[in-house]
Design a protein around this motif. Sequence first.
Motif, PDB file in Angstrom:
ATOM      1  N   TRP A  59       0.782  -1.172   0.096  1.00 48.70           N
ATOM      2  CA  TRP A  59      -0.021  -0.023  -0.026  1.00 48.70           C
ATOM      3  C   TRP A  59       0.736   1.409  -0.146  1.00 48.70           C
ATOM      4  CZ3 TRP A  59      -5.186  -0.299  -0.575  1.00 48.70           C
ATOM      5  CH2 TRP A  59      -5.673  -1.698  -0.349  1.00 48.70           C
ATOM      6  N   ILE A  60       0.316   2.508  -0.412  1.00 45.53           N
ATOM      7  CA  ILE A  60       0.767   3.705  -0.271  1.00 45.53           C
ATOM      8  C   ILE A  60      -0.342   4.545   0.569  1.00 45.53           C
ATOM      9  CG2 ILE A  60       1.228   5.705  -1.265  1.00 45.53           C
ATOM     10  CD1 ILE A  60       2.065   4.283  -3.911  1.00 45.53           C
ATOM     11  N   MET A  61       0.157   4.781   1.908  1.00 51.62           N
ATOM     12  CA  MET A  61      -0.844   5.313   2.894  1.00 51.62           C
ATOM     13  C   MET A  61      -0.563   6.719   3.096  1.00 51.62           C
ATOM     14  SD  MET A  61      -1.245   4.145   6.887  1.00 51.62           S
ATOM     15  CE  MET A  61      -1.576   2.478   6.501  1.00 51.62           C
ATOM     16  N   LEU A  62      -1.573   7.299   2.880  1.00 59.02           N
ATOM     17  CA  LEU A  62      -1.854   8.809   3.010  1.00 59.02           C
ATOM     18  C   LEU A  62      -2.566   9.227   4.435  1.00 59.02           C
ATOM     19  CD1 LEU A  62      -1.580   8.356  -0.192  1.00 59.02           C
ATOM     20  CD2 LEU A  62      -2.501  10.470  -0.316  1.00 59.02           C
ATOM     21  N   ILE A  63      -2.002   9.869   5.484  1.00 60.22           N
ATOM     22  CA  ILE A  63      -2.638   9.974   6.457  1.00 60.22           C
ATOM     23  C   ILE A  63      -2.874  11.540   6.768  1.00 60.22           C
ATOM     24  CG2 ILE A  63      -2.287   9.938   8.999  1.00 60.22           C
ATOM     25  CD1 ILE A  63      -0.372   7.295   8.419  1.00 60.22           C
TER      26      ILE A  63
ATOM     27  N   GLU B 126       3.382   5.824  12.096  1.00 57.52           N
ATOM     28  CA  GLU B 126       4.291   4.832  12.752  1.00 57.52           C
ATOM     29  C   GLU B 126       3.936   3.233  12.664  1.00 57.52           C
ATOM     30  OE1 GLU B 126       6.796   3.638  17.062  1.00 57.52           O
ATOM     31  OE2 GLU B 126       5.204   5.464  17.159  1.00 57.52           O
ATOM     32  N   GLU B 127       2.620   3.087  12.909  1.00 58.94           N
ATOM     33  CA  GLU B 127       2.185   1.548  12.564  1.00 58.94           C
ATOM     34  C   GLU B 127       2.039   1.143  11.014  1.00 58.94           C
ATOM     35  OE1 GLU B 127       1.555  -0.574  14.822  1.00 58.94           O
ATOM     36  OE2 GLU B 127       2.611   0.971  16.122  1.00 58.94           O
ATOM     37  N   GLY B 128       1.896   2.247  10.369  1.00 59.79           N
ATOM     38  CA  GLY B 128       1.845   2.072   8.836  1.00 59.79           C
ATOM     39  C   GLY B 128       3.279   1.624   8.365  1.00 59.79           C
ATOM     40  N   LEU B 129       4.262   2.234   8.890  1.00 59.24           N
ATOM     41  CA  LEU B 129       5.587   2.155   8.708  1.00 59.24           C
ATOM     42  C   LEU B 129       6.300   0.408   9.444  1.00 59.24           C
ATOM     43  CD1 LEU B 129       7.228   5.452   9.491  1.00 59.24           C
ATOM     44  CD2 LEU B 129       6.754   4.427   6.924  1.00 59.24           C
TER      45      LEU B 129
ATOM     46  N   GLY C 171       5.000  -3.351   7.565  1.00 59.90           N
ATOM     47  CA  GLY C 171       5.769  -3.991   6.416  1.00 59.90           C
ATOM     48  C   GLY C 171       4.795  -4.157   5.247  1.00 59.90           C
ATOM     49  N   HIS C 172       3.497  -3.531   5.184  1.00 59.03           N
ATOM     50  CA  HIS C 172       2.516  -3.465   4.278  1.00 59.03           C
ATOM     51  C   HIS C 172       2.379  -2.498   3.552  1.00 59.03           C
ATOM     52  CE1 HIS C 172       1.158  -7.420   5.806  1.00 59.03           C
ATOM     53  NE2 HIS C 172       0.780  -7.011   7.069  1.00 59.03           N
ATOM     54  N   CYS C 173       3.407  -1.334   3.670  1.00 62.53           N
ATOM     55  CA  CYS C 173       3.333  -0.151   3.031  1.00 62.53           C
ATOM     56  C   CYS C 173       4.620   0.314   2.179  1.00 62.53           C
ATOM     57  CB  CYS C 173       2.938   1.043   4.014  1.00 62.53           C
ATOM     58  SG  CYS C 173       1.364   0.788   4.831  1.00 62.53           S
ATOM     59  N   SER C 174       4.553   0.419   0.938  1.00 63.12           N
ATOM     60  CA  SER C 174       6.035   0.841   0.504  1.00 63.12           C
ATOM     61  C   SER C 174       6.249   2.283   0.683  1.00 63.12           C
ATOM     62  CB  SER C 174       5.758   0.671  -1.071  1.00 63.12           C
ATOM     63  OG  SER C 174       4.669   1.533  -1.496  1.00 63.12           O
TER      64      SER C 174
END
Length: 231
Positions: free
Chosen positions: A91-95, A132-135, A138-141
């Motif tokens: 995923w690419i996560m936008l917060i 922090e959790e997204g990083l 391991g599921h986010c590039s």
Amino acid sequence: MIRTHSSTTQITPPGPALEHVMHQGKVWSARQQPCKGTQALSSGYADLDKALPQGGWQPGQLCEMYPQGYGCGDMHILLPTLATLSQQSRWIMLIAPPAIPYSPALSMAGIDVSKLLMVHPKNHKEALWCVEEGLRSGHCSAVLGWLPETDSTAIRRLQLACESQQSLCWIWPSSTQQSNASAAPLRLQIRRESADQAALRFVKRRGLWPSEEFTLSLNSASLTAIPSTLR
């Protein structure tokens, strides 16, 4: 500190005060150089790659973005990289983005929008936790976070999380944070000069001196420099 007794030289280890300063990210250590085996990802802009250590965005390194106002081209310069990363399975996560991204424009930039995951936290604590959790997951590039309320401890935690999974991370702190010390390896100022040009300056580059301000043509992006294994 070095103490000399007659012909004997003794090197004493750092004291608690220095260790505390290093823990806060206020001192750069030579051992913090990026791993040689980690391949940098081209930004898609030749001039930007020249200014980036290792010739591109380095996985495991957090970058603080400081645009001079809204719409300075800060997201525009990331589009080629996000297009490449969206070809991966992660995923690419936008917060907490300040506006809802326009899907047709992202698709035209080559981004697979099905790989984008937007999170709208209730407050700044939740936003920090999500980054922090997204990083660490391991599921986010890549993780992009708009975090107006941060401090040096939070930035250090995010940098360590970024290193743990060799992800890419860009955050937008408050402009008041620019004068504070930071554990982020990269800190980038962006100023819009015209419709298709932006002035960029790295006020911090791990392993290098800060850069001079340089002009980047926002229409000069190319994917030809990106390794085929990452396309």
